[in-house]
Design a protein around this motif. Structure first.
Motif, mmCIF file in Angstrom:
data_model
loop_
_atom_site.group_PDB
_atom_site.id
_atom_site.type_symbol
_atom_site.label_atom_id
_atom_site.label_comp_id
_atom_site.label_asym_id
_atom_site.label_seq_id
_atom_site.Cartn_x
_atom_site.Cartn_y
_atom_site.Cartn_z
ATOM 1 N N ASP A 203 150.188 53.126 34.226
ATOM 2 C CA ASP A 203 150.000 53.758 32.836
ATOM 3 C C ASP A 203 148.956 52.993 31.892
ATOM 4 O OD1 ASP A 203 150.584 55.859 31.319
ATOM 5 O OD2 ASP A 203 152.180 54.860 30.078
ATOM 6 N N GLU A 204 147.824 52.535 32.387
ATOM 7 C CA GLU A 204 146.917 52.195 31.518
ATOM 8 C C GLU A 204 145.752 53.028 31.486
ATOM 9 O OE1 GLU A 204 146.035 48.153 33.147
ATOM 10 O OE2 GLU A 204 147.998 47.474 32.400
ATOM 11 N N LEU A 205 144.934 53.277 30.521
ATOM 12 C CA LEU A 205 143.993 54.104 30.423
ATOM 13 C C LEU A 205 142.914 53.743 31.476
ATOM 14 C CD1 LEU A 205 142.443 56.773 28.982
ATOM 15 C CD2 LEU A 205 141.702 54.892 27.352
ATOM 16 N N LEU A 206 142.488 54.855 32.271
ATOM 17 C CA LEU A 206 141.638 54.327 33.340
ATOM 18 C C LEU A 206 140.315 55.113 33.270
ATOM 19 C CD1 LEU A 206 140.891 53.433 36.285
ATOM 20 C CD2 LEU A 206 142.114 55.436 37.259
ATOM 21 N N LYS A 207 140.338 56.419 32.924
ATOM 22 C CA LYS A 207 139.056 57.115 32.910
ATOM 23 C C LYS A 207 139.199 58.170 31.613
ATOM 24 C CE LYS A 207 139.362 58.803 36.836
ATOM 25 N NZ LYS A 207 138.740 59.252 38.404
ATOM 26 N N THR A 208 138.121 58.550 31.172
ATOM 27 C CA THR A 208 137.958 59.779 30.439
ATOM 28 C C THR A 208 136.721 60.649 30.731
ATOM 29 O OG1 THR A 208 138.553 58.524 28.402
ATOM 30 C CG2 THR A 208 137.064 60.384 27.948
ATOM 31 N N LEU A 209 137.027 61.973 30.789
ATOM 32 C CA LEU A 209 136.122 63.087 31.249
ATOM 33 C C LEU A 209 135.835 64.132 30.045
ATOM 34 C CD1 LEU A 209 134.678 64.794 33.386
ATOM 35 C CD2 LEU A 209 137.036 65.778 34.184
ATOM 36 N N ALA A 210 134.835 64.241 29.884
ATOM 37 C CA ALA A 210 134.221 64.889 28.642
ATOM 38 C C ALA A 210 133.670 66.296 29.308
ATOM 39 C CB ALA A 210 133.555 64.288 27.722
ATOM 40 N N PHE A 211 134.009 67.402 28.718
ATOM 41 C CA PHE A 211 133.420 68.747 29.074
ATOM 42 C C PHE A 211 132.352 68.867 28.164
ATOM 43 C CE2 PHE A 211 136.194 69.804 32.881
ATOM 44 C CZ PHE A 211 137.114 68.904 32.858
ATOM 45 N N GLU A 212 131.178 69.154 28.464
ATOM 46 C CA GLU A 212 130.229 69.703 27.065
ATOM 47 C C GLU A 212 129.290 70.956 27.674
ATOM 48 O OE1 GLU A 212 128.167 66.093 26.427
ATOM 49 O OE2 GLU A 212 129.915 64.853 26.333
ATOM 50 N N ASP A 213 128.666 71.513 26.557
ATOM 51 C CA ASP A 213 127.727 72.439 26.764
ATOM 52 C C ASP A 213 128.388 73.756 27.748
ATOM 53 O OD1 ASP A 213 126.004 71.110 25.582
ATOM 54 O OD2 ASP A 213 125.150 70.239 27.358
ATOM 55 N N TYR A 214 129.519 74.198 27.339
ATOM 56 C CA TYR A 214 130.107 75.324 27.728
ATOM 57 C C TYR A 214 129.372 76.478 27.620
ATOM 58 C CZ TYR A 214 134.938 73.467 29.318
ATOM 59 O OH TYR A 214 135.889 73.018 29.915
ATOM 60 N N GLN A 215 129.225 77.449 28.699
ATOM 61 C CA GLN A 215 128.395 78.834 28.899
ATOM 62 C C GLN A 215 129.596 79.740 29.490
ATOM 63 O OE1 GLN A 215 125.265 78.662 27.792
ATOM 64 N NE2 GLN A 215 124.983 76.232 27.888
ATOM 65 N N GLN A 216 129.258 80.903 28.727
ATOM 66 C CA GLN A 216 130.184 81.932 29.015
ATOM 67 C C GLN A 216 129.587 82.820 30.021
ATOM 68 O OE1 GLN A 216 131.808 84.546 25.902
ATOM 69 N NE2 GLN A 216 133.857 84.382 26.974
ATOM 70 N N TYR A 217 130.308 83.154 31.119
ATOM 71 C CA TYR A 217 129.932 84.221 32.202
ATOM 72 C C TYR A 217 130.687 85.345 32.159
ATOM 73 C CZ TYR A 217 127.368 79.934 33.526
ATOM 74 O OH TYR A 217 126.570 78.749 33.349
ATOM 75 N N LEU A 218 129.905 86.464 32.509
ATOM 76 C CA LEU A 218 130.578 87.727 32.635
ATOM 77 C C LEU A 218 131.630 88.013 31.313
ATOM 78 C CD1 LEU A 218 131.965 87.655 36.087
ATOM 79 C CD2 LEU A 218 129.689 88.287 35.395
ATOM 80 N N ASP A 219 131.071 87.733 30.313
ATOM 81 C CA ASP A 219 131.883 87.955 28.995
ATOM 82 C C ASP A 219 133.210 87.152 28.948
ATOM 83 O OD1 ASP A 219 129.761 89.122 27.772
ATOM 84 O OD2 ASP A 219 130.282 91.008 28.390
ATOM 85 N N LYS A 220 133.542 86.193 29.936
ATOM 86 C CA LYS A 220 134.890 85.865 29.928
ATOM 87 C C LYS A 220 134.992 84.538 30.347
ATOM 88 C CE LYS A 220 139.446 87.041 31.728
ATOM 89 N NZ LYS A 220 140.414 87.568 32.816
ATOM 90 N N PHE A 221 134.505 84.128 31.306
ATOM 91 C CA PHE A 221 134.798 82.662 32.179
ATOM 92 C C PHE A 221 133.861 81.708 31.453
ATOM 93 C CE2 PHE A 221 135.489 86.276 35.098
ATOM 94 C CZ PHE A 221 137.244 86.134 35.063
#
Lengths: 265, 402
Positions: A203-221
């Motif tokens: 239960d110790e902080l191991l990793k951080t994952l950051a998601f950046e520069d989201y693009q939208q496809y098919l007006d939805k995803f």
């Protein structure tokens, strides 16, 4: 199909619960699940994707090495997705391919193709917590994120730089997982995950994952062009850069079998 | 006339390739160049063998071109090897020159190609189609390209493959001056064939493969020239003793089976073979168990045990007549893909032991260093490895990939 119904039901139930006055007792667990179901629902129906992936591994001294691969994904209704990853760089592993059938419950099915021998090898798949090709991503971080793989708890709503977020915790169901819990930031407008903090078995902080520069496809995803994983305990980090995302490739399960694994480049 | 016609076809094809829009085309060259040094522990047994360390250079390059997202593909892989000590180790081969056509549930491949069957690690018993390039490496993992026409039908009941193999490739053996060879040496210039068609005998094979839950199952039937030669002692043109390889016709059925459960892989390969002089069966079976995250690190350790049996017992012309293999594979899971494989074959009848260690690591982004050692101890005079008893070696290879 059943699963689809149960998902929809859960969603409706969630919406109903959300509409009820605050005096009604919604447990943080129900609220957490509700958010996870909404995230999942908004990404349901994408069909298939194909994308190029560049992986940049850096150690604590900043020394970098690079990998290049291509990834195809087929959405499977009622179960986890099928993915086929082919390696292009480094050159000594070029042509190596990895086929994975993820499942909502139980271990995934995984095969490896070794081009030098032209050999397909079924591999053990209880290595969820193991590193994927020497990176800071574990297999379980990259495999398809199904609602059933975790239990949930709503923590709080907060604003980061003026944007509203839900913060939830999720707890892996699989005992082979390398984590006790993950703290997940969900963008409240788009219902996409923007950050995950991973806590190890102690239960110790191991990793951080950051998601950046989201693009939208098919007006939805929504798909992030950049994912940054930082290991706080070792100082190593892995950057994933996605490009050439393509939806609607008309893939079928035939594109994710033993034969296509051997022919894939 | 014919050549002009062929040439026209080539130009037409080239024109088509250059005219095709870039989006449906993906073509590229890749490959490697290896420098390899092999040093032996002791001087050679036979005075005709060259002593001292040997050096070799190997170059393999692959051209790949695909159309329609890989539904049609052309592959060409020439292979070159030159050795300082043994001219039988010099080789120019086409490992692959084939055209693939995929149409829905059908696949067709025509040309020179390579096909792997099997699940075991310490011996590839049922891997029948391609001939072994034994001089490349005594572990038998390297294969020669095989001319073939292959059709595969993919169905919910599994993949059905049929092969027509119009030309036979002889096994490579070390020459008179080379190490790691039998005494007397194998005279590959004078093979004997049971069939009057010799190496032009057309062989056939059928295979069924399916994944059923945790089981991966393959069954095959092969009819044609055996890839494993027998040996006939004779004198060569100068009256020196040699072994002439003798290739019989055979009928073979075989099975390969793997059961995958959590960290366990259970493996079995078995075959029954009939020739004009013999009828026998052989198997290799065992397990592989992987411990992930060894001692809390990110390293994995795979433990492997396989048993080899041959119904011909001590008379079997194979070193794997009644042997046990035990070994381990240590994977660092680091960015250099470092790995160490160590294992030993032990013959409980004679006490003969063959040990092998292989270590590899990528250097920078495009180099690879491989260190390999093979040690033979306590080799019994009845063992097929008896003539290799002074040939324990250490090999260092560095490769540049592009």
């Amino acid at each position: 199909m059943n699963d689809k119904i149960s998902k929809t039901l859960a969603f409706k139930l969630g919406a109903l619960l959300a509409a009820m006055p605050l005096t009604a007792n919604i447990t943080p667990e129900q609220r957490g699940l509700e958010i996870a179901v909404e995230v999942d629902l908004r990404d349901t129906g994408f069909g298939d994707t194909k994308a190029e992936m560049e992986m940049i591994l850096a150690n604590r001294h900043g020394e970098k090495s690079q990998r290049q691969m291509a990834m195809r994904t087929l959405e499977v209704e009622g179960d986890g997705d099928k993915t086929l990853i082919t390696f292009d760089q480094p050159r000594d592993v070029k042509g190596t391919a990895f086929l994975s059938f993820t499942h909502k419950e139980g271990p995934d099915d995984q095969w490896l193709y070794l081009p030098a021998l032209k050999r397909v090898k079924r591999i053990a798949s209880n290595n969820k917590s193991g590193p994927f090709v020497g990176s800071e991503f574990a297999y379980e971080d990259l495999s398809s994120q199904e609602v059933e793989k975790y239990t949930y708890k709503f923590i709080r709503d907060e604003e980061v730089d003026g944007a509203p977020f839900h913060v939830i915790e999720r707890y892996p169901v699989d005992r082979k997982s390398g984590y006790t819990r993950q703290v997940v930031w969900v963008d409240r407008n788009r219902y996409i995950v923007t950050q995950i903090d991973f806590y190890d078995r102690k239960d110790e902080l191991l990793k951080t994952l950051a998601f950046e520069d989201y693009q939208q496809y098919l007006d939805k995803f929504w798909r992030a062009d950049r994912m940054m994983m930082v290991n706080h305990q070792t100082g190593k980090q892995t950057e994933l850069l996605w490009s050439d995302y393509q939806f609607g490739n008309d893939y079928t399960s035939r594109d994710f079998d033993q034969r296509s694994l051997q022919n894939a480049r | 006339m014919k050549t002009i016609f062929e040439a026209k076809k080539v130009w037409w094809l080239l024109g088509l390739l250059s005219a095709a829009p870039a989006t449906i085309l993906a073509s590229e060259w890749s490959g490697y160049l290896t420098a390899e040094i092999r040093a032996f522990e002791r001087s050679p047994l036979d005075g005709e063998q060259k002593g001292g360390a040997s050096a070799a250079a190997i170059f393999e390059s692959e051209f790949y071109q695909e159309w329609n997202d890989g539904d049609q593909a052309l592959e060409f892989t020439p292979y070159f090897r030159i050795d300082s000590h043994d001219e039988e180790r010099d080789l120019i081969d086409i490992r692959e020159l084939s055209y693939l056509h995929v149409h829905e549930d059908w696949e067709f491949r025509v040309g020179i190609s390579k096909v792997f069957w099997g699940v075991a690690e310490s011996q590839h018993l049922v891997d029948t189609i391609n001939q072994t390039d034994l001089v490349a490496n005594p572990d038998g993992e390297d294969k020669l390209g095989q001319p073939m026409a292959q059709a595969v039908y993919v169905s919910r009941y599994g993949d059905f493959s049929a092969f027509v193999l119009p030309y036979f490739r002889e096994r490579t053996f070390p020459g008179r001056e080379g190490r790691l060879r039998s005494i007397p040496w194998v005279d590959t210039d004078n093979p004997i064939y049971e069939s009057s068609d010799e190496d032009a005998h057309v062989d056939f094979a059928f295979r069924w493969f399916n994944v059923i839950g945790d089981f991966d199952i393959g069954l095959h039937y092969f009819r044609g020239t055996s890839r494993d030669p027998g040996f006939i002692p004779e004198g060569d043109s100068s009256g020196r003793a040699v072994l002439r390889p003798y290739y019989q016709q055979m009928d073979q059925v075989g099975l390969d089976l793997q059961y995958t459960k959590e960290g366990w892989l259970w493996k079995l390969e078995a075959l029954g073979r009939e020739t004009s002089t013999d009828r026998y069966s052989a198997m290799v079976g065992g397990f592989e168990y992987t411990i992930y995250g060894l001692f809390g690190s990110s390293m994995d350790l795979g433990l492997l045990t396989e048993v080899h049996l041959d119904s011909r017992g001590l008379a079997a012309p194979t070193p794997f007549n009644r042997d046990v293999f035990a070994g381990g594979r240590l994977t660092w899971n680091d960015d250099a893909d470092t790995s160490l494989i160590a294992g030993a074959f032990y013959d409980p009848d004679s006490g003969s032991t063959l040990g092998r260690v292989e270590w590899e690591r990528r250097l920078k982004n495009s180099y690879k260093l491989e260190i390999e050692a093979q040690k033979l101890t306590n080799i019994d005079p009845r063992d097929l490895f008896f003539s290799l008893r002074r040939d324990s070696f250490l090999q260092i290879a560095i490769s540049r990939y592009y």
